[in-house]
Design a protein around this motif. Structure first.
Motif, PDB file in Angstrom:
ATOM      1  N   LEU A  51       0.775  -1.181  -0.145  1.00  0.00           N
ATOM      2  CA  LEU A  51      -0.025   0.010  -0.061  1.00  0.00           C
ATOM      3  C   LEU A  51       0.970   1.268   0.030  1.00  0.00           C
ATOM      4  CD1 LEU A  51      -2.526  -1.032   2.857  1.00  0.00           C
ATOM      5  CD2 LEU A  51      -2.915  -0.946   0.220  1.00  0.00           C
ATOM      6  N   TYR A  52       0.217   2.106  -0.458  1.00  0.00           N
ATOM      7  CA  TYR A  52       1.012   3.654  -0.432  1.00  0.00           C
ATOM      8  C   TYR A  52       0.525   4.428   0.738  1.00  0.00           C
ATOM      9  CZ  TYR A  52       2.980   7.931  -1.833  1.00  0.00           C
ATOM     10  OH  TYR A  52       3.521   9.535  -2.038  1.00  0.00           O
ATOM     11  N   ILE A  53      -0.845   4.995   0.358  1.00  0.00           N
ATOM     12  CA  ILE A  53      -1.458   5.567   1.418  1.00  0.00           C
ATOM     13  C   ILE A  53      -2.817   5.218   1.563  1.00  0.00           C
ATOM     14  CG2 ILE A  53      -2.665   7.943   2.057  1.00  0.00           C
ATOM     15  CD1 ILE A  53      -0.540   9.201  -0.103  1.00  0.00           C
ATOM     16  N   TYR A  54      -3.564   4.835   2.831  1.00  0.00           N
ATOM     17  CA  TYR A  54      -4.744   4.294   3.195  1.00  0.00           C
ATOM     18  C   TYR A  54      -5.303   5.076   4.137  1.00  0.00           C
ATOM     19  CZ  TYR A  54      -2.520   1.692   6.965  1.00  0.00           C
ATOM     20  OH  TYR A  54      -1.982   1.240   8.272  1.00  0.00           O
ATOM     21  N   VAL A  55      -6.723   5.109   4.188  1.00  0.00           N
ATOM     22  CA  VAL A  55      -7.639   5.841   5.472  1.00  0.00           C
ATOM     23  C   VAL A  55      -7.930   4.769   6.107  1.00  0.00           C
ATOM     24  CG1 VAL A  55      -9.381   7.209   5.492  1.00  0.00           C
ATOM     25  CG2 VAL A  55      -7.988   7.539   3.451  1.00  0.00           C
ATOM     26  N   ASP A  56      -8.010   5.092   7.465  1.00  0.00           N
ATOM     27  CA  ASP A  56      -8.725   4.390   8.621  1.00  0.00           C
ATOM     28  C   ASP A  56      -9.723   5.006   8.886  1.00  0.00           C
ATOM     29  OD1 ASP A  56      -9.633   3.532  10.887  1.00  0.00           O
ATOM     30  OD2 ASP A  56      -7.523   3.133  11.781  1.00  0.00           O
ATOM     31  N   THR A  57     -11.139   4.397   8.458  1.00  0.00           N
ATOM     32  CA  THR A  57     -12.477   5.067   8.488  1.00  0.00           C
ATOM     33  C   THR A  57     -12.928   5.068   9.815  1.00  0.00           C
ATOM     34  OG1 THR A  57     -13.363   3.218   8.278  1.00  0.00           O
ATOM     35  CG2 THR A  57     -13.070   4.445   6.435  1.00  0.00           C
ATOM     36  N   LYS A  58     -12.245   4.498  10.901  1.00  0.00           N
ATOM     37  CA  LYS A  58     -12.682   4.350  12.379  1.00  0.00           C
ATOM     38  C   LYS A  58     -12.042   5.699  13.036  1.00  0.00           C
ATOM     39  CE  LYS A  58     -13.087   1.687  16.372  1.00  0.00           C
ATOM     40  NZ  LYS A  58     -12.895   0.211  16.882  1.00  0.00           N
ATOM     41  N   SER A  59     -10.917   5.856  12.680  1.00  0.00           N
ATOM     42  CA  SER A  59     -10.186   7.191  13.208  1.00  0.00           C
ATOM     43  C   SER A  59     -10.080   8.222  12.509  1.00  0.00           C
ATOM     44  CB  SER A  59      -8.824   6.614  13.790  1.00  0.00           C
ATOM     45  OG  SER A  59      -8.026   6.423  12.682  1.00  0.00           O
ATOM     46  N   HIS A  60     -10.359   8.170  11.192  1.00  0.00           N
ATOM     47  CA  HIS A  60     -10.547   9.126  10.128  1.00  0.00           C
ATOM     48  C   HIS A  60      -9.109   9.649   9.842  1.00  0.00           C
ATOM     49  CE1 HIS A  60     -14.739   9.239  10.402  1.00  0.00           C
ATOM     50  NE2 HIS A  60     -14.661   9.222  11.789  1.00  0.00           N
ATOM     51  N   ASP A  61      -8.160   8.796   9.961  1.00  0.00           N
ATOM     52  CA  ASP A  61      -6.546   9.212   9.594  1.00  0.00           C
ATOM     53  C   ASP A  61      -6.287   8.722   8.276  1.00  0.00           C
ATOM     54  OD1 ASP A  61      -6.025  10.539  12.058  1.00  0.00           O
ATOM     55  OD2 ASP A  61      -5.818   8.813  13.293  1.00  0.00           O
ATOM     56  N   THR A  62      -5.507   9.565   7.876  1.00  0.00           N
ATOM     57  CA  THR A  62      -4.839   8.985   6.590  1.00  0.00           C
ATOM     58  C   THR A  62      -3.235   8.571   6.970  1.00  0.00           C
ATOM     59  OG1 THR A  62      -5.754  10.653   5.459  1.00  0.00           O
ATOM     60  CG2 THR A  62      -4.057   9.801   4.182  1.00  0.00           C
ATOM     61  N   ILE A  63      -2.940   7.544   6.290  1.00  0.00           N
ATOM     62  CA  ILE A  63      -1.742   6.786   6.752  1.00  0.00           C
ATOM     63  C   ILE A  63      -0.868   6.397   5.764  1.00  0.00           C
ATOM     64  CG2 ILE A  63      -0.873   4.707   8.276  1.00  0.00           C
ATOM     65  CD1 ILE A  63      -3.469   4.657   9.314  1.00  0.00           C
ATOM     66  N   TYR A  64       0.464   6.851   6.074  1.00  0.00           N
ATOM     67  CA  TYR A  64       1.519   6.515   4.981  1.00  0.00           C
ATOM     68  C   TYR A  64       2.040   5.214   5.332  1.00  0.00           C
ATOM     69  CZ  TYR A  64       5.799   7.498   2.208  1.00  0.00           C
ATOM     70  OH  TYR A  64       6.929   7.497   1.602  1.00  0.00           O
ATOM     71  N   ALA A  65       1.687   4.299   4.254  1.00  0.00           N
ATOM     72  CA  ALA A  65       1.923   2.833   4.758  1.00  0.00           C
ATOM     73  C   ALA A  65       3.494   2.281   4.776  1.00  0.00           C
ATOM     74  CB  ALA A  65       1.275   1.995   3.492  1.00  0.00           C
ATOM     75  N   LYS A  66       4.319   2.881   4.238  1.00  0.00           N
ATOM     76  CA  LYS A  66       5.751   2.693   4.647  1.00  0.00           C
ATOM     77  C   LYS A  66       6.190   2.845   5.950  1.00  0.00           C
ATOM     78  CE  LYS A  66       7.118   3.704  -0.314  1.00  0.00           C
ATOM     79  NZ  LYS A  66       7.937   4.708  -0.811  1.00  0.00           N
ATOM     80  N   THR A  67       5.598   3.943   6.661  1.00  0.00           N
ATOM     81  CA  THR A  67       6.117   4.169   8.153  1.00  0.00           C
ATOM     82  C   THR A  67       5.048   3.832   9.013  1.00  0.00           C
ATOM     83  OG1 THR A  67       5.659   6.263   7.816  1.00  0.00           O
ATOM     84  CG2 THR A  67       8.056   5.489   7.104  1.00  0.00           C
ATOM     85  N   GLY A  68       3.738   3.744   8.494  1.00  0.00           N
ATOM     86  CA  GLY A  68       2.755   3.934   9.550  1.00  0.00           C
ATOM     87  C   GLY A  68       2.260   5.366  10.038  1.00  0.00           C
ATOM     88  N   LYS A  69       3.155   6.100   9.738  1.00  0.00           N
ATOM     89  CA  LYS A  69       2.888   7.676  10.103  1.00  0.00           C
ATOM     90  C   LYS A  69       1.573   8.221   9.614  1.00  0.00           C
ATOM     91  CE  LYS A  69       4.839  12.328   9.641  1.00  0.00           C
ATOM     92  NZ  LYS A  69       6.064  12.932   8.958  1.00  0.00           N
ATOM     93  N   VAL A  70       0.943   8.901  10.642  1.00  0.00           N
ATOM     94  CA  VAL A  70      -0.425   9.602  10.297  1.00  0.00           C
ATOM     95  C   VAL A  70      -0.095  11.003   9.737  1.00  0.00           C
ATOM     96  CG1 VAL A  70      -2.291  10.737  11.108  1.00  0.00           C
ATOM     97  CG2 VAL A  70      -1.717   8.674  12.137  1.00  0.00           C
ATOM     98  N   ILE A  71      -0.644  11.132   8.380  1.00  0.00           N
ATOM     99  CA  ILE A  71      -0.214  12.270   7.487  1.00  0.00           C
ATOM    100  C   ILE A  71      -1.288  13.065   7.140  1.00  0.00           C
ATOM    101  CG2 ILE A  71       1.798  11.313   6.615  1.00  0.00           C
ATOM    102  CD1 ILE A  71       0.184  10.363   4.093  1.00  0.00           C
ATOM    103  N   ASN A  72      -2.262  13.058   8.043  1.00  0.00           N
ATOM    104  CA  ASN A  72      -3.509  14.137   7.737  1.00  0.00           C
ATOM    105  C   ASN A  72      -3.025  15.518   7.374  1.00  0.00           C
ATOM    106  OD1 ASN A  72      -4.936  11.929   8.676  1.00  0.00           O
ATOM    107  ND2 ASN A  72      -5.326  12.751  10.885  1.00  0.00           N
ATOM    108  N   GLY A  73      -3.844  16.151   6.289  1.00  0.00           N
ATOM    109  CA  GLY A  73      -3.176  17.306   6.016  1.00  0.00           C
ATOM    110  C   GLY A  73      -2.012  17.421   5.045  1.00  0.00           C
ATOM    111  N   HIS A  74      -1.512  16.382   4.713  1.00  0.00           N
ATOM    112  CA  HIS A  74      -0.106  16.285   3.950  1.00  0.00           C
ATOM    113  C   HIS A  74      -0.162  15.570   2.507  1.00  0.00           C
ATOM    114  CE1 HIS A  74       2.628  18.164   6.918  1.00  0.00           C
ATOM    115  NE2 HIS A  74       1.514  17.305   7.845  1.00  0.00           N
TER     116      HIS A  74
END
Length: 139
Positions: A51-74
């Motif tokens: 995966l590259y970027i995925y969205v967690d619909t429960k937490s409403h976070d956008t996640i960078y799949a390589k690191t697991g970092k939340v990248i909301n707004g980026h």
């Protein structure tokens, strides 16, 4: 009013269904996510594709799949109308293995052999990857 055991079971299973929890931003499809043991990257559990970027619909976070970092707004709309992490636009990896970073007037290039070239405005620095020898030049 009491819910029948069948309806209650269906509701509980639907709430715990992880397939609907994550959305692959590249495809827009609901997926299950798992961690690849070799790379450490998050992958589509069903297909095994990275995966590259995925969205967690429960937490409403956008996640960078390589690191697991939340990248909301980026997230920006990049070339070919695909969503990209804005930090990825600054870092490029060439076919030859060289890595380049650009941010404004600053450019850093790490060559495959370990040599580093830095340009920051009028100042240029070269560092030999083997000896660590540093050369500085100003225009």
């Amino acid at each position: 009013m009491l819910l029948s055991p069948v309806i209650l079971t269906v509701v509980c299973l639907a709430c715990s269904d992880s397939k609907g929890r994550y959305i692959d931003l590249s495809t827009g499809k609901a997926i299950e996510v798992s961690k690849d043991e070799k790379t450490g990257f998050m992958v589509n559990k069903e297909t095994g594709e990275a995966l590259y970027i995925y969205v967690d619909t429960k937490s409403h976070d956008t996640i960078y799949a390589k690191t697991g970092k939340v990248i909301n707004g980026h997230i920006i709309l990049g070339g070919e109308s695909k969503y990209v992490f804005d930090e990825d636009e600054k870092v490029k990896t060439g076919d030859n293995g060289n890595v380049e970073y650009k941010d404004g007037d600053k450019k850093v290039k790490v060559e495959n052999d370990g040599d580093i070239k830095i340009k920051d405005g009028d100042k240029k620095v070269k560092i030999d990857g083997e000896t660590g020898e540093r050369k500085t030049k100003s225009d």
